[in-house]
Scaffold this motif. Structure first.
Motif, PDB file in Angstrom:
ATOM      1  N   ALA A  94      25.641  11.702  10.665  1.00 30.51           N
ATOM      2  CA  ALA A  94      25.586  12.731   9.622  1.00 30.51           C
ATOM      3  C   ALA A  94      26.573  13.857   9.900  1.00 30.51           C
ATOM      4  CB  ALA A  94      24.166  13.283   9.528  1.00 30.51           C
ATOM      5  N   THR A  95      26.746  14.191  11.173  1.00 32.33           N
ATOM      6  CA  THR A  95      27.694  15.241  11.542  1.00 32.33           C
ATOM      7  C   THR A  95      29.126  14.845  11.199  1.00 32.33           C
ATOM      8  OG1 THR A  95      26.254  15.988  13.343  1.00 32.33           O
ATOM      9  CG2 THR A  95      28.574  16.626  13.453  1.00 32.33           C
ATOM     10  N   LEU A  96      29.517  13.646  11.593  1.00 31.55           N
ATOM     11  CA  LEU A  96      30.869  13.175  11.305  1.00 31.55           C
ATOM     12  C   LEU A  96      31.101  13.044   9.801  1.00 31.55           C
ATOM     13  CD1 LEU A  96      31.329  10.452  14.077  1.00 31.55           C
ATOM     14  CD2 LEU A  96      32.175  12.806  14.050  1.00 31.55           C
ATOM     15  N   LYS A  97      30.083  12.638   9.069  1.00 33.45           N
ATOM     16  CA  LYS A  97      30.204  12.515   7.612  1.00 33.45           C
ATOM     17  C   LYS A  97      30.396  13.886   6.969  1.00 33.45           C
ATOM     18  CE  LYS A  97      27.926  10.410   3.613  1.00 33.45           C
ATOM     19  NZ  LYS A  97      26.716   9.650   3.156  1.00 33.45           N
ATOM     20  N   THR A  98      29.692  14.882   7.490  1.00 39.83           N
ATOM     21  CA  THR A  98      29.817  16.236   6.959  1.00 39.83           C
ATOM     22  C   THR A  98      31.255  16.745   7.077  1.00 39.83           C
ATOM     23  OG1 THR A  98      27.508  16.778   7.462  1.00 39.83           O
ATOM     24  CG2 THR A  98      29.051  18.628   7.230  1.00 39.83           C
ATOM     25  N   PHE A  99      31.865  16.529   8.240  1.00 40.74           N
ATOM     26  CA  PHE A  99      33.219  17.036   8.462  1.00 40.74           C
ATOM     27  C   PHE A  99      34.278  16.171   7.777  1.00 40.74           C
ATOM     28  CE2 PHE A  99      31.039  19.408  11.715  1.00 40.74           C
ATOM     29  CZ  PHE A  99      31.746  20.598  11.777  1.00 40.74           C
ATOM     30  N   SER A 100      34.085  14.857   7.774  1.00 42.48           N
ATOM     31  CA  SER A 100      35.098  13.988   7.168  1.00 42.48           C
ATOM     32  C   SER A 100      35.161  14.171   5.653  1.00 42.48           C
ATOM     33  CB  SER A 100      34.817  12.528   7.511  1.00 42.48           C
ATOM     34  OG  SER A 100      33.571  12.102   6.976  1.00 42.48           O
ATOM     35  N   GLN A 101      34.057  14.573   5.031  1.00 41.81           N
ATOM     36  CA  GLN A 101      34.043  14.785   3.589  1.00 41.81           C
ATOM     37  C   GLN A 101      34.465  16.201   3.192  1.00 41.81           C
ATOM     38  OE1 GLN A 101      30.090  13.680   2.312  1.00 41.81           O
ATOM     39  NE2 GLN A 101      30.568  11.499   2.290  1.00 41.81           N
ATOM     40  N   ASP A 102      34.642  17.062   4.175  1.00 41.40           N
ATOM     41  CA  ASP A 102      35.026  18.447   3.900  1.00 41.40           C
ATOM     42  C   ASP A 102      36.531  18.515   3.590  1.00 41.40           C
ATOM     43  OD1 ASP A 102      35.645  21.229   4.066  1.00 41.40           O
ATOM     44  OD2 ASP A 102      33.856  21.518   5.310  1.00 41.40           O
ATOM     45  N   LYS A 103      36.876  19.122   2.482  1.00 45.84           N
ATOM     46  CA  LYS A 103      38.279  19.212   2.060  1.00 45.84           C
ATOM     47  C   LYS A 103      39.123  20.038   3.025  1.00 45.84           C
ATOM     48  CE  LYS A 103      37.341  18.611  -2.866  1.00 45.84           C
ATOM     49  NZ  LYS A 103      37.485  19.195  -4.222  1.00 45.84           N
ATOM     50  N   ARG A 104      38.481  20.869   3.827  1.00 39.39           N
ATOM     51  CA  ARG A 104      39.230  21.687   4.786  1.00 39.39           C
ATOM     52  C   ARG A 104      39.756  20.857   5.959  1.00 39.39           C
ATOM     53  NH1 ARG A 104      34.838  26.104   6.159  1.00 39.39           N
ATOM     54  NH2 ARG A 104      33.590  24.172   6.051  1.00 39.39           N
ATOM     55  N   TYR A 105      39.173  19.670   6.176  1.00 35.83           N
ATOM     56  CA  TYR A 105      39.548  18.888   7.346  1.00 35.83           C
ATOM     57  C   TYR A 105      40.135  17.525   6.991  1.00 35.83           C
ATOM     58  CZ  TYR A 105      36.519  22.478   9.278  1.00 35.83           C
ATOM     59  OH  TYR A 105      35.962  23.681   9.591  1.00 35.83           O
ATOM     60  N   LEU A 106      39.460  16.742   6.152  1.00 39.96           N
ATOM     61  CA  LEU A 106      39.956  15.395   5.873  1.00 39.96           C
ATOM     62  C   LEU A 106      39.734  14.972   4.423  1.00 39.96           C
ATOM     63  CD1 LEU A 106      41.289  12.901   7.085  1.00 39.96           C
ATOM     64  CD2 LEU A 106      39.009  12.051   7.716  1.00 39.96           C
ATOM     65  N   ASP A 107      38.510  15.125   3.944  1.00 34.09           N
ATOM     66  CA  ASP A 107      38.148  14.691   2.588  1.00 34.09           C
ATOM     67  C   ASP A 107      38.439  13.207   2.391  1.00 34.09           C
ATOM     68  OD1 ASP A 107      37.136  14.937   0.035  1.00 34.09           O
ATOM     69  OD2 ASP A 107      39.049  15.550  -0.852  1.00 34.09           O
ATOM     70  N   ALA A 108      38.024  12.391   3.366  1.00 36.96           N
ATOM     71  CA  ALA A 108      38.242  10.942   3.310  1.00 36.96           C
ATOM     72  C   ALA A 108      37.294  10.278   4.304  1.00 36.96           C
ATOM     73  CB  ALA A 108      39.692  10.592   3.630  1.00 36.96           C
ATOM     74  N   GLN A 109      37.254   8.959   4.265  1.00 42.11           N
ATOM     75  CA  GLN A 109      36.394   8.194   5.163  1.00 42.11           C
ATOM     76  C   GLN A 109      37.221   7.611   6.304  1.00 42.11           C
ATOM     77  OE1 GLN A 109      32.945   7.563   5.396  1.00 42.11           O
ATOM     78  NE2 GLN A 109      33.723   6.791   7.345  1.00 42.11           N
ATOM     79  N   PRO A 110      37.065   8.129   7.529  1.00 43.73           N
ATOM     80  CA  PRO A 110      37.817   7.585   8.667  1.00 43.73           C
ATOM     81  C   PRO A 110      37.151   6.332   9.215  1.00 43.73           C
ATOM     82  CG  PRO A 110      36.432   9.369   9.416  1.00 43.73           C
ATOM     83  CD  PRO A 110      36.228   9.267   7.918  1.00 43.73           C
ATOM     84  N   GLY A 111      37.874   5.621  10.054  1.00 44.07           N
ATOM     85  CA  GLY A 111      37.270   4.514  10.785  1.00 44.07           C
ATOM     86  C   GLY A 111      36.568   5.069  12.015  1.00 44.07           C
ATOM     87  N   VAL A 112      35.312   4.671  12.223  1.00 40.99           N
ATOM     88  CA  VAL A 112      34.522   5.220  13.325  1.00 40.99           C
ATOM     89  C   VAL A 112      33.833   4.094  14.089  1.00 40.99           C
ATOM     90  CG1 VAL A 112      32.635   6.765  13.977  1.00 40.99           C
ATOM     91  CG2 VAL A 112      34.084   7.331  12.007  1.00 40.99           C
ATOM     92  N   LEU A 113      33.973   4.120  15.409  1.00 43.58           N
ATOM     93  CA  LEU A 113      33.256   3.214  16.303  1.00 43.58           C
ATOM     94  C   LEU A 113      32.353   4.065  17.184  1.00 43.58           C
ATOM     95  CD1 LEU A 113      32.789   0.455  17.746  1.00 43.58           C
ATOM     96  CD2 LEU A 113      34.713   1.032  19.220  1.00 43.58           C
TER      97      LEU A 113
END
Length: 255
Positions: A122-141
């Motif tokens: 949930a933490t990584l999803k919060t930041f990856s969806q934030d337009k200030r940082y990425l606004d996209a879905q990264p690959g995560v292992l």
């Protein structure tokens, strides 16, 4: 004598057990390592279709802690992981569980594992969806480790994250900043999400332990005012090195 993990256990574990406490799972792990590929576990014969004997071997224990049994599975995991890694720089982020929650972990290992993964995701999803940082879905292992370098209890999750991700339109997006996500804010959001999950578990009465719900809530309140350890490593130009490191533990290592 050639010393291996098996010979070390065979020679020293009985004396260790006489003065130390071990859980049932730890005893089973040690027993498996000591008995692996010995007459205790029996044996098997492999023959050709014509009935000629090809070889006789003792059976393996197949325990995850046994280094004799996990070489092939480790190699297979690494091969698959390397095949799906994106060809781009990666970030290695480690989310740790505070030592104050170790006792709770020992009483609720399966539940705490689920909550830890849920909070990190949930933490990584919060930041990856934030337009200030990425606004996209990264690959995560994400992989779980439960011990430290000295084999002490130390539950933590390793995350290998691509430096970029796919937008809702299917386009590749690079991060707005070199660091991907800010470490301090990452820690605060992770702390808040895991504490919220733990409070919910207390309300549902699904957490076992020696403390009363009131004492648990008080302990969580104190943890909310403390900095937790979230380690952000320097950016890697590729993720293969971290994958090799993780492969040693995903399919083996201490129980």
């Amino acid at each position: 004598m050639k010393w291996t993990l098996q010979t070390l256990f065979q020679h020293h574990f009985p004396a260790y057990l006489a003065t130390r406490r071990c859980t049932l799972a730890q005893r089973k792990a040690a027993s498996s390592v000591m008995q692996c590929r010995t007459a205790v576990l029996g044996g098997h014969v492999q023959c050709c279709p014509e009935g000629h004997v090809q070889g006789v071997w003792y059976n393996s224990c197949r325990h995850r802690s046994c280094p004799q049994c996990n070489g092939l599975s480790t190699a297979r995991w690494l091969e698959h992981t390397e095949s799906v890694l994106l060809d781009c720089p990666h970030h290695h982020v480690i989310f740790t569980l505070p030592s104050e929650l170790h006792a709770l972990w020992q009483y609720n290992r399966a539940l705490m594992t689920d909550l830890l993964f849920e909070a990190v995701q949930a933490t990584l999803k919060t930041f990856s969806q934030d337009k200030r940082y990425l606004d996209a879905q990264p690959g995560v292992l994400m992989t779980l480790h439960t011990w430290g370098r000295d084999l002490s209890l130390h539950p933590h999750i390793h995350c290998l994250i691509s430096h970029g991700g796919l937008s809702h339109q299917g386009n590749w997006v690079t991060p707005k900043k070199h660091i991907l996500f800010p470490q301090k804010l990452l820690m605060q959001v992770y702390r808040g999400k895991l504490l919220a999950l733990l409070r919910s578990a207390i309300d549902q009465g699904v957490l076992a332990g020696t403390n009363t719900p009131a004492k648990l809530r008080s302990s969580l309140n104190r943890l909310g005012r403390k900095d937790w350890i979230v380690h952000c490593c320097k950016r890697y130009e590729h993720g293969k090195g971290v994958a090799i490191y993780l492969a040693r533990y995903v399919r083996g290592g201490p129980f």
